[in-house]
Scaffold this motif. Structure first.
Motif: not given
Length: 414
Positions: A144, A209, A139, A141, A187
């Motif tokens: 994000e 990121d 998750d 990704k 997140n």
């Protein structure tokens, strides 16, 4: 079967019933003390080996074995990885980034090291995928700004998957203080638990990121992380790979970040081994006391042997045989018991927990839920050799005293 006189008499003295039962008791106590000392050393060192193995597999399974960092952002990490894999010690190479900052959540803050990873490649160099307790590593990704945090961090902040954290990163600027904090909302998409300090100090985001936070262009990475066959060759291998790549690349490895921890563990094992060897030393002193009392008890017998033609060397050998037999029996018994206990220490601790109803190693407190043990034959050989040598040396002085007994003096009042 022919046996030398000294061995024959020494074995007879060892097995014969003595008039003085106190001497027999001290002799038995010496043997038991030596066995307990050897057993304790083998068991404790095996347990320490087990803890070191667990720490190595967990910590070194999470931190990079080695990294190759560019003085400028690396645009084509796959080319660097291909060059690195030409080294026979390198098993995998993946993109990697490191940042340091502070996590903030509802007024609570803690320092953290952020690793930028590629979720699809990370399983080649890390064990984190095997220790995800909430969410999924996939998750993470790009774009994000998801984050996977350690279990201790999640417990401290009372986090669950879906919560939002704030990452504060210091950045150099032209401001008066020279540093301006940058903030980024993250997140929570997963929680990992490896059972070590990393659960409170490490978090992971997608390498894309991380590049954005480091103000790099799309597709650029800070470093390439290497996984190695032999961890202890990391300094040499990383230096060789950086040299092979040419100027503009600098190597780093786990010994620079975690080396002090494993050096401390090695020193701790050495010091505990020395302290436990005092038990064996005490047993050796008991052998000295036993033989001195035997010499005093057998003074008349020694005098008769001397008058029959026994030499001082033969008399000395008699008592050396007797003390050595005590040492051999104690060492062998302790070695066998130590090996048996080291191989079954986890089961023994589990039995004690069931009997007492208490968890000796609670997973909420310790990073292991059972007592690990790693029995290593070099440790067993070294411990038994030291115990035998000490017990043999303990026989020298009493045996020399026995050889100095003069027949006339010993038989004067008989």
């Amino acid at each position: 079967m022919f046996r030398p006189l000294s061995i024959f008499i020494g074995l007879r003295y060892t097995g014969a019933k003595r008039r003085n039962q106190y001497i027999s008791f001290i002799s038995l106590a010496s043997m038991i003390g030596l066995a307990l000392g050897v057993m304790a050393m083998i068991t404790v060192l095996s347990v320490m080996n087990g803890f070191q193995r667990e720490m190595s597999s967990r910590i070194l399974g999470m931190v990079p074995h080695a990294t190759i960092t560019g003085t400028q952002p690396i645009s084509d990490w796959r080319q660097i990885a291909a060059e690195a894999r030409k080294n026979p010690q390198v098993t995998a190479a993946v993109p990697f980034a490191e940042l340091e900052g502070m996590l903030s959540y509802k007024g609570v803050m803690q320092p953290v090291q952020i690793n930028g990873i590629d979720p699809q490649e990370e399983t080649k160099v890390s064990i984190v995928g095997q220790h995800i307790v909430q969410g999924r590593l996939d998750d993470l990704k790009p774009g994000e700004f998801g984050v996977v945090v350690g279990e201790i961090t999640a417990r401290r902040f009372r986090l669950n998957v879906g919560d939002v954290l704030t990452l504060i990163i210091p950045e150099l600027s032209n401001a008066a203080g020279g540093i301006t904090p940058r903030m980024q909302r993250l997140n929570v998409v997963g929680v990992f638990k490896v059972g070590a300090e990393l659960d409170s100090s490490l978090a992971m985001i997608n390498v894309a990121d991380a590049a954005q936070l480091q103000r790099m262009q799309s597709g650029q990475v800070q470093s390439v992380r290497l996984a190695l066959k032999d961890l202890y060759q990391a300094p040499q291998v990383s230096a060789d790979v950086a040299k092979q790549l040419g100027e503009g690349y600098r190597p780093s490895d786990w010994t620079l970040t975690q080396g002090s921890l494993f050096s401390a563990m090695k020193m701790e094992k050495t010091m505990i081994g020395l302290l436990l060897s005092l038990i064996v030393a005490v047993a050796a002193f008991n052998i000295i006391a036993t033989l001195i009392m035997v010499v005093a008890d057998k003074g008349a017998d020694i005098a008769i042997l001397r008058t029959l033609g026994a030499t001082p060397g033969q008399i000395m050998a008699v008592f050396m045989v007797q003390g050595t037999v005590i040492g051999v029996i104690g060492t062998v018994a302790g070695g066998l018991l130590g090996v048996l206990l080291a191989l079954n220490v986890s089961a023994v601790v589990g039995w004690l927990e069931r009997i007492s109803g208490q968890h000796i190693f609670s997973s909420d407190v310790y990073f292991v839920s059972n007592l690990p043990s790693d029995l290593q034959s070099p440790d067993v050989v070294l411990i038994c050799t030291v115990a035998f040598v000490l017990s043999f040396l303990a026989t020298l002085y009493p045996s020399w005293r026995a050889a100095q007994i003069q027949p006339a003096e010993a038989l004067r009042y008989e």
